[in-house]
Design an enzyme around this catalytic site. Structure first.
Site, PDB file in Angstrom:
ATOM      1  N   GLU A  82       0.820  -1.216   0.000  1.00 34.55           N
ATOM      2  CA  GLU A  82       0.000   0.000   0.000  1.00 34.55           C
ATOM      3  C   GLU A  82       0.851   1.263   0.000  1.00 34.55           C
ATOM      4  O   GLU A  82       1.843   1.363   0.710  1.00 34.55           O
ATOM      5  CB  GLU A  82      -0.898   0.003   1.253  1.00 34.55           C
ATOM      6  CG  GLU A  82      -1.822   1.204   1.327  1.00 34.55           C
ATOM      7  CD  GLU A  82      -2.820   1.139   2.473  1.00 34.55           C
ATOM      8  OE1 GLU A  82      -3.735   1.969   2.486  1.00 34.55           O
ATOM      9  OE2 GLU A  82      -2.683   0.263   3.355  1.00 34.55           O
ATOM     10  N   GLU A  91     -12.922   2.662   3.848  1.00 32.63           N
ATOM     11  CA  GLU A  91     -11.946   2.991   4.884  1.00 32.63           C
ATOM     12  C   GLU A  91     -12.028   4.501   5.155  1.00 32.63           C
ATOM     13  O   GLU A  91     -11.070   5.236   4.986  1.00 32.63           O
ATOM     14  CB  GLU A  91     -10.535   2.584   4.427  1.00 32.63           C
ATOM     15  CG  GLU A  91      -9.549   2.540   5.591  1.00 32.63           C
ATOM     16  CD  GLU A  91      -8.132   2.185   5.169  1.00 32.63           C
ATOM     17  OE1 GLU A  91      -7.639   1.150   5.646  1.00 32.63           O
ATOM     18  OE2 GLU A  91      -7.521   2.917   4.377  1.00 32.63           O
TER      19      GLU A  91
END
Length: 277
Positions: free
Chosen positions: A155, A256
């Site tokens: 990520e 998220e």
């Protein structure tokens, strides 16, 4: 197309956090969702007692929720840390102690994606030394993920909020994905494409999707500014997700984002579109 054509999951480490961990899967299910994801839930330890792992597995199963993404141990998150793979000494040791624990737990609940956060730059440590350690640890993690039929996610974060994190552009993340795959020959390292982080870095989101959809293993969203629910900011998230789908991405889209009232924050998504298809 549009939001109703996506497979969404709820990140239970940022939404429903007013509830104890074991109550969050049921809360997501009550809101209509069948898929969830988590940061590593045990911030203090990479190796929780089996009873704690079993309790989380039971909570997920009792709620009828599928865990579709799990972070490896990443230090204090939320907090000052941004992962452990490139941090020499105790944190790297903790990450290694966690690898098989996380992989085995993922296998026990049918989770097919494990995210390894790279870690911050450390004062006084040569970045090249950190990168070498990171590659070594990520290769080990990729092999463990492969053992349980899962992918390893890499990520990128955003520089304003994570100034010490070195992976703050899509190309930087993709470079690590390619290095890990080259080192293992497994091909199971994938890019975690987080539209919020990329937008905070002022990247061209359409271009990133066009270039890297094929190497993307998971997607996360929040609106910008503020990291709120879709519709609270300026990002054309519905269009971007359509573009991803047209580019061949068929995986989950993790919610998220931050919300004072998680259940109320899902108003943008029709109730019948919340169960993962």
């Amino acid at each position: 197309m549009g939001y109703t054509d996506q497979r969404f999951d709820v990140n239970l480490s940022i939404l429903f956090t007013e509830l104890p961990l074991l109550e969050r899967p049921a809360a997501a299910a009550a809101a209509g969702f069948t898929a969830v994801e988590l940061w590593w839930p045990w911030i203090e330890t990479p190796t929780p007692a089996q009873a704690e792992l079993d309790a989380l597995k039971k909570a997920l199963e009792d709620a009828g929720t599928q865990l579709v993404g799990l972070n490896f141990y990443a230090g204090r998150l939320p907090g000052p840390d941004r992962g452990a793979v490139s941090v020499p000494g105790e944190e790297s040791d903790r990450f290694n102690a966690n690898i098989n624990v996380a992989a085995d737990f993922a296998a026990s609940v049918g989770c097919k994606a494990l995210n390894a956060l790279y870690g911050n730059r450390v004062d006084g440590v040569d970045p090249a030394v950190q990168d070498e350690l990171a590659l070594e640890n990520l290769v080990t993690a990729a092999k463990a993920a492969d053992r349980v039929g899962a992918i390893l996610l890499i990520e990128t974060l955003n520089k304003p909020e994570s100034p010490l994190y070195p992976l703050v552009s899509a190309p930087a993340g993709i470079e690590i994905v390619d290095k890990v795959n080259e080192a293992t020959g497994l091909g199971n390292a994938k890019f975690l494409l987080d539209l919020y982080h990329l937008a905070m870095n002022d990247e061209d989101l359409s271009e990133v999707i066009e270039k890297y959809a094929a190497k993307t293993g998971h997607v996360q969203i929040a609106d910008k500014p503020g990291r709120g629910a879709p519709g609270t900011g300026e990002l054309p998230l519905e269009e971007l997700l359509d573009q991803l789908k047209k580019a061949g991405y068929e995986g989950y889209v993790g919610l998220e984002y931050k919300a004072a009232d998680a259940a109320a924050s899902f108003a943008w998504l029709p109730a019948e579109a919340r169960a993962a298809k």
